[in-house]
Structure formats: structure tokens, C-alpha cells
Design a protein around this motif. Structure first.
Motif, PDB file in Angstrom:
ATOM      1  N   GLU A 116    -116.271 -58.305  27.173  1.00  0.00           N
ATOM      2  CA  GLU A 116    -117.645 -58.144  27.628  1.00  0.00           C
ATOM      3  C   GLU A 116    -117.910 -59.074  28.797  1.00  0.00           C
ATOM      4  O   GLU A 116    -117.315 -60.135  28.925  1.00  0.00           O
ATOM      5  N   LYS A 117    -118.831 -58.622  29.652  1.00  0.00           N
ATOM      6  CA  LYS A 117    -119.158 -59.400  30.850  1.00  0.00           C
ATOM      7  C   LYS A 117    -120.628 -59.200  31.195  1.00  0.00           C
ATOM      8  O   LYS A 117    -121.114 -58.067  31.231  1.00  0.00           O
ATOM      9  N   GLU A 118    -121.311 -60.309  31.463  1.00  0.00           N
ATOM     10  CA  GLU A 118    -122.695 -60.260  31.920  1.00  0.00           C
ATOM     11  C   GLU A 118    -122.707 -59.832  33.387  1.00  0.00           C
ATOM     12  O   GLU A 118    -122.021 -60.426  34.222  1.00  0.00           O
ATOM     13  N   LEU A 119    -123.494 -58.816  33.692  1.00  0.00           N
ATOM     14  CA  LEU A 119    -123.602 -58.326  35.062  1.00  0.00           C
ATOM     15  C   LEU A 119    -125.057 -58.407  35.527  1.00  0.00           C
ATOM     16  O   LEU A 119    -125.932 -58.848  34.773  1.00  0.00           O
ATOM     17  N   SER A 120    -125.312 -57.975  36.746  1.00  0.00           N
ATOM     18  CA  SER A 120    -126.643 -58.169  37.313  1.00  0.00           C
ATOM     19  C   SER A 120    -127.720 -57.350  36.611  1.00  0.00           C
ATOM     20  O   SER A 120    -128.896 -57.685  36.669  1.00  0.00           O
ATOM     21  N   ASN A 121    -127.333 -56.262  35.945  1.00  0.00           N
ATOM     22  CA  ASN A 121    -128.338 -55.440  35.272  1.00  0.00           C
ATOM     23  C   ASN A 121    -127.950 -55.102  33.833  1.00  0.00           C
ATOM     24  O   ASN A 121    -128.277 -54.032  33.326  1.00  0.00           O
ATOM     25  N   GLY A 122    -127.246 -56.039  33.187  1.00  0.00           N
ATOM     26  CA  GLY A 122    -126.941 -55.812  31.784  1.00  0.00           C
ATOM     27  C   GLY A 122    -125.574 -56.330  31.387  1.00  0.00           C
ATOM     28  O   GLY A 122    -124.990 -57.187  32.072  1.00  0.00           O
ATOM     29  N   VAL A 123    -125.064 -55.789  30.293  1.00  0.00           N
ATOM     30  CA  VAL A 123    -123.798 -56.254  29.736  1.00  0.00           C
ATOM     31  C   VAL A 123    -122.814 -55.090  29.686  1.00  0.00           C
ATOM     32  O   VAL A 123    -123.141 -54.004  29.200  1.00  0.00           O
ATOM     33  N   PHE A 124    -121.629 -55.340  30.179  1.00  0.00           N
ATOM     34  CA  PHE A 124    -120.551 -54.348  30.200  1.00  0.00           C
ATOM     35  C   PHE A 124    -119.561 -54.705  29.097  1.00  0.00           C
ATOM     36  O   PHE A 124    -119.032 -55.825  29.062  1.00  0.00           O
TER      37      PHE A 124
END
Length: 560
Positions: free
Chosen positions: A348-356
Motif C-alpha cells: 500500500e502507498k499513500e498518494l495525493s488523492n487516496g491510498v493505493f
């Protein structure tokens, strides 16, 4: 910069300068702004290209092409630039990317990540949540105060508030980080490129005249100093889509299956979307059309449950559950236990508009993903194709009128209406086309309505139906009989759900050879027909047919 163009916008820029200095000469921190502006007659581009500390930033900008600097700064508007100093980033790798054909990516991810097309000075106290909208539509934090200094995207500002003719320049101690959104990040991880390749295949790139910079007319043709192309994708939307995954203002959580999991699921899904080249309407499909429909629908039904809007989770009934972002197709969005999905997350990775998030096992069954119950309302005149020997009625029956002793959804009449084909002289027959069936296996049930459903006290001489149920599928000029059940009876004292059964009493499994998943709701498009015929023996049976709905309930496919 074009001299004539420059003088046209000089008046506006001077007015901006006067307003800027009038409003920023003093602030709560005691910061005094000197009225001397050494670069008042120079543009932003002229200033940064003459600064010995910013030559590497300029080198990358120039490597993108002369028109890139022109498109940024040759406009009648003002800019704020946070320029990283020499030696704080890898200039050579960025230029190598440009030479490899990735100019647009470098321009967006590096150059535009340091520029805003509005003014923002380092004055007073900038709160910790002070957000700057950048040219690449990303958001960065610009925070700090006069005493402790200012930062941009976490990078210290070494030299602030350099006023130029058309903006403000800040020099920062390191580059801003480009923050991928979910849509951008999807295509960067090779473990999930099967999903990415499918979704990105629907990208459509078109020239945008309104956003392009008009140049001179040459040989009678309009030219452009900078041509802007806009890419859209029909699945980047909530309705029949995966959500607006490229929107920085939205927040999503996505669970993307690995390529191995995707292929396992797809092998099963493709079996259920087996189209025939000979169908009823249009009269035929080319092999290419058939394969395209199979390819698209078998995959679409895998990605419907991939994305979850964090905003919409407030509508979930169970706080431990999550609800997919996909809407449409006439189905109610299900809710899933979040823990069942989360236990399969391997990345999982925090991104600019949510979590992938990436999952290594599919937590859903085929019945969750694509194999849905097909319910055909008997009063649906659009799908009813034939009536014989009787007078047809559509009756209304509210929930409060129905006896509660029923096998179907708490004895409610589906959609509060049912169909009656009345006859007092002969056997009756009614036929329906059934929409959106897959090449899959089903149990088939009819919901039969008793004669006096709204007034049980008035019921006298109640007789059951004896029906013959026949199911066929037409493919072009050929019609195949899929099932033919005789002597099917109901309980005349209640709203009765009758399953087609084998002689052993077990529910019959009806397997539809060819998929008819079109979602048009148009009767001629479908080739599967179910025929209901009553017995004409008035002494033993009720000749009139009363139907609430017909159900095709999915089951596991028989072992091949």
C-alpha cells in the motif's frame, strides 16, 4: 519574449505591482518590504535564466523545448516560481528522460511542480495547511513565518520574495516531490499492469483549441505556438466508472489485483461472456465484434469492485463494511466486510488523492463480481412477446395488502404489480424474452400469484395451475430448446415461488450456451425466450396465469 506582446501587458503588470506593494509593505510579523524592485523591468524567465544559482533548473526547462518556456511565461498573467538551486536534483537524469521521449512527463512532474499561476509571497505567518495549487494541478504546502523561515513542500526557502515584472520568485533548497495520484500511479507498478493496460486502453486524446496558444496563419492554415492535447477516459467517472481517480480533490481507496490474480479471475469470467456471432439483433456479429464484447465485458465486471470513494463510505450501513464506487447497470451496490479485503493486501502507498493497495487474492466470488440474479417483472410489456387465448391485465398490489406467508421476499409483490392473463374457456400462453443472461448456469423460478391475493377471505374453489415451462435460445435462424418442464404446479393459497425441478425433485440447472449481456432493455436484442402455458382442464386447474416475476438465479457452473 515578443517586445510588442510585452508592452501590451506591461500596464496590467504595473498595476499588479502597485497593488502588491500597497498590501504587503507591512504585516503582523513586522516584515518590511523595500519599495526598491531591482527586476521590475524584467520578466520571470529573464530573471531565472540570468541567475547563476538556477542554471540547472533552466537547463531542464530549455531541454523541454523553447516553446515550453514560452507557454509558461509569455502570457498576460503573473506567476510564483519556487526554483530549486543547482546541485539539489539530478539534472542529467531529467534531461535523459526528455531525450528518451518523456518530455511531457518531465515538464509536468518537475517544471510545473514548482510554478503557480498566481501570486504568493512569503509574508507574515503562513498556516501549516496553506495549500498552493500548482500548474500541474497538484497541491503543495507553503508554510512558515518571518522568524522561523518558510518552506515549500518541506523544502527550505533560501531566498524569498524576489519581485519581477510578472510575478514572484523564491529560491528553494531542494526540489518539490511530485505526488502521483491513483490514476497516474496505476501504470507505474508492473505487478498490476494487466488492470492498467485495460483501463488506459480507453484513453482518448484530442486537440484542445481553446487551451492552445494561437500563432500566425501560414499558407491559409492556423498555426499554434503551443498545442494542447487533452486526454479523457470514459471510466474516470462515478457512473458506470471506477471513480474520478485523476481528481486531486477526491479521496479513494483502491484494491488492485496482481496480474496473477487478475488472470485467474479472467479465465472464469471469459467463459461467462461467450457471445455467438449469430444473434437476433443485429442479425450477426463479426468475430471481431464478438471478441471485443467478450474482452470488454469480462474485464469490466472484474474492476467494478476495485475502487472505493472515501466520501461515499458515510452511506454504508455497517461501519465495518465498504461499498464500491461503481454505480449503474441497474444493480444495488453491495457492501463488503473491509477486513475480508484488507487481509489480502500485500502493498500500500499513500498518494495525493487516496491510498493505493495491491491484493494477492480475490476476496469476492463470481456471484459478487459478475454473476447476478436476473429478475424479469412479469408486467414488463416491453419484454413480453406473445399472449394467447385470454385477456391480459396488470394489477397493483401494495405490501400492506399481501398475506405475509410467502417464500419470496417477505410476501411482497415485486414492484407492487403483477400480470394476469385471464381465460375462462381455453388454455393460456404467455412468452417473454429474458435480458442480459450470461453463458452460464441458473436455477429458474416463477413467482405465481394466487387468485385472491388481496382478499383471501373471498377465496373459494381454489385451484392450482398446471403449467408447461419452455426455455429456448435463438441464434440467427436457429432456435435451440434449453429446457422443457411439464406438469409444474403451484400452491394456490399463497404467493408461491416455483423452481423448475428434475424428476428427483432437485432444482434443475439451466445452462445458457451464449451470452446475451447487452444492457439495452430492448426486446429484439435478446434471444432467450421463456414460455408459460397453462392446462385447459377447468375441473382440476386454473387456466388463468398470474405471474409476479421470473427469476434466473446464478449457480456454480457444472463441471465440464
Amino acid at each position: 519574449m515578443n517586445t510588442i506582446f510585452k508592452h501590451k501587458i506591461l500596464t496590467g503588470a504595473m498595476l499588479f505591482g502597485a497593488l502588491f506593494f500597497a498590501s504587503s509593505c507591512d504585516d503582523s510579523e513586522g516584515l518590511k518590504v523595500t519599495p526598491e524592485v531591482p527586476f521590475a523591468d524584467k520578466t520571470m524567465f529573464e530573471v531565472i535564466t540570468s541567475d547563476a544559482e538556477l542554471t540547472e533548473f533552466v537547463d531542464v526547462l530549455n531541454a523541454c523545448g523553447a516553446h515550453c518556456a514560452d507557454s509558461l511565461f509569455n502570457h498576460s498573467r503573473v506567476y510564483t516560481v519556487w526554483a530549486p538551486a543547482n546541485g539539489t536534483f539530478n539534472k542529467d537524469s531529467l534531461i535523459a528522460e526528455i531525450e528518451a521521449g518523456n518530455r511531457d512527463q518531465v515538464f509536468r512532474c518537475f517544471i510545473e511542480a514548482h510554478i503557480a499561476n498566481h501570486l504568493k509571497a512569503a509574508n507574515g505567518k503562513l498556516e501549516e495547511d496553506n495549500k498552493i495549487l500548482l500548474l500541474n494541478d497538484k497541491v503543495a504546502l507553503f508554510t512558515g513565518d518571518y522568524v522561523n523561515g518558510y518552506t515549500f513542500d518541506g523544502q527550505k526557502i533560501d531566498d524569498a520574495n524576489i519581485r519581477v515584472w510578472n510575478g514572484i520568485l523564491h529560491k528553494i533548497a531542494g526540489p518539490a516531490e511530485y505526488k502521483y495520484n491513483i490514476w497516474e500511479f496505476l501504470k507505474t507498478d508492473a505487478r498490476v499492469d494487466s488492470v492498467a493496460n485495460f483501463l488506459y486502453a480507453f484513453d482518448v486524446t484530442e486537440f484542445s483549441e481553446s487551451q492552445s496558444i494561437i500563432g500566425p496563419i501560414k499558407d491559409g492554415e492556423q498555426t499554434y505556438l503551443d498545442s494542447v492535447f487533452v486526454t479523457t477516459n470514459k471510466f474516470l467517472r462515478p457512473w458506470k466508472g471506477v471513480g474520478i481517480l485523476n481528481d486531486e480533490d477526491s479521496v479513494y481507496t483502491v484494491y488492485v489485483p496482481t496480474n496473477e490474480v487478475w488472470n485467474e479471475m479472467l479465465a472464469i469470467s471469459e467463459k461467462h461472456f461467450n457471445y455467438n456471432t449469430k444473434i437476433t439483433n443485429p442479425t450477426s456479429l463479426t468475430p471481431e465484434m464478438r471478441d471485443s464484447m467478450r474482452h470488454t465485458h469480462s474485464r469490466l465486471n472484474l474492476i467494478k469492485y476495485m475502487t472505493y470513494s472515501n466520501y461515499e463510505q458515510r452511506y454504508v450501513n455497517d461501519p465495518d463494511s465498504i461499498m464500491p464506487a461503481w454505480q449503474g447497470d441497474g444493480w444495488d451496490r453491495p457492501e463488503f466486510l473491509k477486513a475480508d479485503v484488507e487481509k489480502n493486501v500485500i502493498f500500500e502507498k499513500e498518494l495525493s488523492n487516496g491510498v493505493f493497495k495491491i491484493i494477492d487474492k480475490c476476496p469476492y466470488t463470481i456471484f459478487d463480481l459478475w454473476h447476478d440474479t436476473i429478475k424479469l417483472e412479469a408486467e414488463n410489456e416491453k419484454m413480453r412477446t406473445y399472449i394467447a387465448s385470454g385477456v391480459d391485465y396488470i394489477h397493483s398490489a401494495s405490501k400492506s395488502q399481501i398475506n405475509k406467508d410467502s417464500a419470496f421476499i417477505g410476501a411482497e409483490i415485486s414492484d407492487n404489480r403483477y400480470f394476469e392473463l385471464y381465460s375462462d374457456k381455453a388454455a393460456t400462453t404467455v412468452r417473454y424474452k429474458v435480458p442480459n443472461l450470461l453463458s452460464a448456469s441458473y436455477n429458474v423460478a416463477l413467482i405465481v400469484v394466487p387468485k385472491h391475493i388481496t382478499n383471501a377471505d373471498a377465496a373459494t374453489d381454489l385451484k392450482p395451475h398446471e403449467m408447461q415451462i419452455k426455455i429456448t435460445q435463438a441464434t440467427g435462424t436457429t432456435t435451440a430448446t434449453i429446457a422443457n418442464h411439464k406438469d409444474v404446479h403451484n400452491d394456490p393459497t399463497r404467493l408461491d415461488t416455483i423452481f423448475l425441478t428434475e424428476s428427483s425433485g432437485e432444482r434443475s440447472v439451466v445452462t445458457i450456451p451464449y451470452c446475451e449481456y447487452y444492457n439495452t432493455g430492448n426486446e429484439p436484442d435478446y434471444g432467450v425466450v421463456i414460455e408459460v402455458k397453462s392446462d385447459g382442464n377447468t375441473k382440476k386447474y386454473d387456466r388463468s396465469i398470474r405471474l409476479d416475476a421470473i427469476l434466473f438465479i446464478p449457480v456454480e457452473d457444472p463441471v465440464e
